[in-house]
Design an enzyme around this catalytic site. Structure first.
Site, short mmCIF file in Angstrom:
data_model
loop_
_atom_site.label_atom_id
_atom_site.label_comp_id
_atom_site.label_asym_id
_atom_site.label_seq_id
_atom_site.Cartn_x
_atom_site.Cartn_y
_atom_site.Cartn_z
N GLY A 13 -26.06 -15.52 -33.06
CA GLY A 13 -26.90 -15.96 -31.93
C GLY A 13 -26.45 -15.23 -30.68
CB ALA A 14 -24.64 -12.01 -30.42
CB ALA A 15 -29.69 -11.88 -28.36
CD GLN A 17 -29.14 -21.68 -22.99
OE1 GLN A 17 -28.99 -21.58 -21.77
NE2 GLN A 17 -29.44 -22.84 -23.56
CB ILE A 18 -24.16 -20.75 -26.46
CG1 ILE A 18 -24.82 -22.11 -26.24
CG2 ILE A 18 -22.66 -20.95 -26.73
CD1 ILE A 18 -24.72 -23.07 -27.42
NE ARG A 99 -32.98 -36.15 -38.81
CZ ARG A 99 -31.93 -35.92 -38.02
NH1 ARG A 99 -32.12 -35.63 -36.74
NH2 ARG A 99 -30.72 -36.00 -38.47
N GLY A 131 -24.43 -24.15 -34.03
CA GLY A 131 -25.88 -24.35 -34.16
C GLY A 131 -26.18 -25.69 -34.81
CG ASP A 160 -20.11 -34.16 -28.49
OD1 ASP A 160 -21.17 -34.30 -27.86
OD2 ASP A 160 -20.02 -33.47 -29.52
CG HIS A 188 -22.91 -32.14 -31.75
ND1 HIS A 188 -22.38 -32.39 -30.51
CD2 HIS A 188 -24.00 -31.38 -31.55
CE1 HIS A 188 -23.13 -31.80 -29.59
NE2 HIS A 188 -24.12 -31.18 -30.19
#
Ligand code: NAI
Length: 339
Positions: A13-15, A17-18, A99, A131, A160, A188
């Protein structure tokens, strides 16, 4: 850990926001200290151009600890010889999405990443899944990487814990680094149980139990618990985007402690991580990734903190979040088996 080889760190997920905050912190030495890193950035094919821009920025930062950057959309290239994997990339929930559909999309992502880790990564790899649904994704990832010990997989619940500690610090009017051992039990998700029964604060130069100092049972059982449980949603409501800076910061805390250990002089510090349950501790069912307080030695081996006494109120909250994890696990495995 003692070799001077660079640490090979995969960020998926390197592109996103995190990752934008996380890459900076890893490259700056906040996780592995003054140790060189190879940054391996994985995203999906449509994001390859965005990744190119991220790589340009990394170059322009002149990070002295980054020995190489690999940006790719190929799993084999990404996970080859990986020491650490921060699995951030996931399918976000879209409007109108059931879900079950979300779970299905994510189960498949973490299944194929688990298979790639099994085949290409070092057997000592440490994996943190961020994720969502993080705990169940971590479970699936580990299921499909049978050659890697289950203890090497974890789910992020440190955000958390950090949220809980910030609330205590604010309530007591003290700095955050004078609060420790707030525990997150379970998933989580909004069923998680943030628990202050073992929390400590500093008074003078000593750590003392936080509960008598807080002296507000109603706050501990109600406002505190629900605020931590719903904090992620509150950030989304305000920012229209999910937590990113604070998530990256929590990943840094989680992996740094896992890499160098939590040992303090009295071995009293505990941190929360979603880890494999073998069914032997605190009545947590076997076969789910459940967040528990752990202590980590200097070699990076975690053990669940022992001898914490659990009362009836805690028991009920712990069982509720376990029930949700069992349900998620069963749905995820059903999806895997149907493939
Ligand atoms: P984002 O949407 O900004 O970025 C996600 C990135 O992942 C995108 O670039 C996307 O292309 C990529 N991606 C999607 N599928 C992928 C795959 N199969 N392989 C590699 N990359 C893939 O999302 P953001 O804000 O960075 O959040 C990422 C995840 O972290 C979300 O699932 C979010 O719910 C979760 N999260 C978890 C927290 C925790 O405490 N466990 C806290 C905050 C967020």
């Amino acid at each position: 850990m003692e070799s001077k080889e660079p640490v090979r760190v995969v960020i998926t997920g390197a592109a996103g926001q995190i990752a934008y905050s996380l890459i900076y912190a890893v490259a700056k030495g906040q996780v592995f200290g003054e140790r060189q890193v190879v940054l391996v950035l994985l995203d999906i094919p449509v994001m390859v151009n965005v990744l190119k821009g991220v790589v340009m920025e990394i170059t322009d930062c002149n990070f002295h600890l980054v020995s190489k950057v690999v940006a790719t959309d190929k799993l084999d290239e990404a996970f080859k010889d990986a020491d650490v994997a921060m699995l951030v990339g996931a399918m976000p929930r879209r409007e109108g999405m059931e879900r079950k559909d979300l779970l299905k999309a994510n189960v498949n992502i973490f299944k194929v990443q688990g298979q790639a880790i099994d085949q290409f990564a070092k057997k000592t790899i440490k994996v943190v899944v961020v994720g969502n649904p993080a705990n169940t994704n971590a479970l699936i990832c580990s299921k499909y990487a049978p050659s890697i010990p289950k203890e090497n997989f974890s789910a992020l619940t440190r955000l958390d814990q950090n949220r809980a500690q910030a609330m205590v610090a604010e309530k007591m009017g003290i700095p955050c680094n004078e609060v420790r051992n707030c525990i997150i039990w379970g998933n989580h998700s909004s069923t998680q149980f943030p628990d202050l029964n073992f929390a400590e604060i500093t008074v003078g130069d000593k750590w003392v139990p936080a509960m008598p100092a807080i002296n507000d049972d109603d706050w501990v059982k109600n406002e505190f618990v629900t605020t931590v449980q719903k904090r992620g949603a509150a950030v989304i409501a305000a920012r229209k985007l999910s937590s990113a800076m604070s998530a990256a910061n929590a990943i840094v805390d989680h992996v740094r402690d896992w890499w160098i250990g939590t040992d303090d002089e009295n071995d009293k510090k505990m941190v929360s991580m979603g880890v494999w349950s073998d069914g032997q501790t605190y009545g947590i069912p076997e076969g789910i990734m459940y967040s528990v307080p752990v202590k980590i030695d200097k070699k990076g081996n975690w053990t669940i903190a022992k001898d914490l006494s659990i009362n009836q109120w805690q028991r009920e909250k712990m069982d509720l979040t376990a029930a949700e994890l069992l349900e998620e696990r069963n749905a995820a495995i059903e999806i895997c088996d149907a493939e």
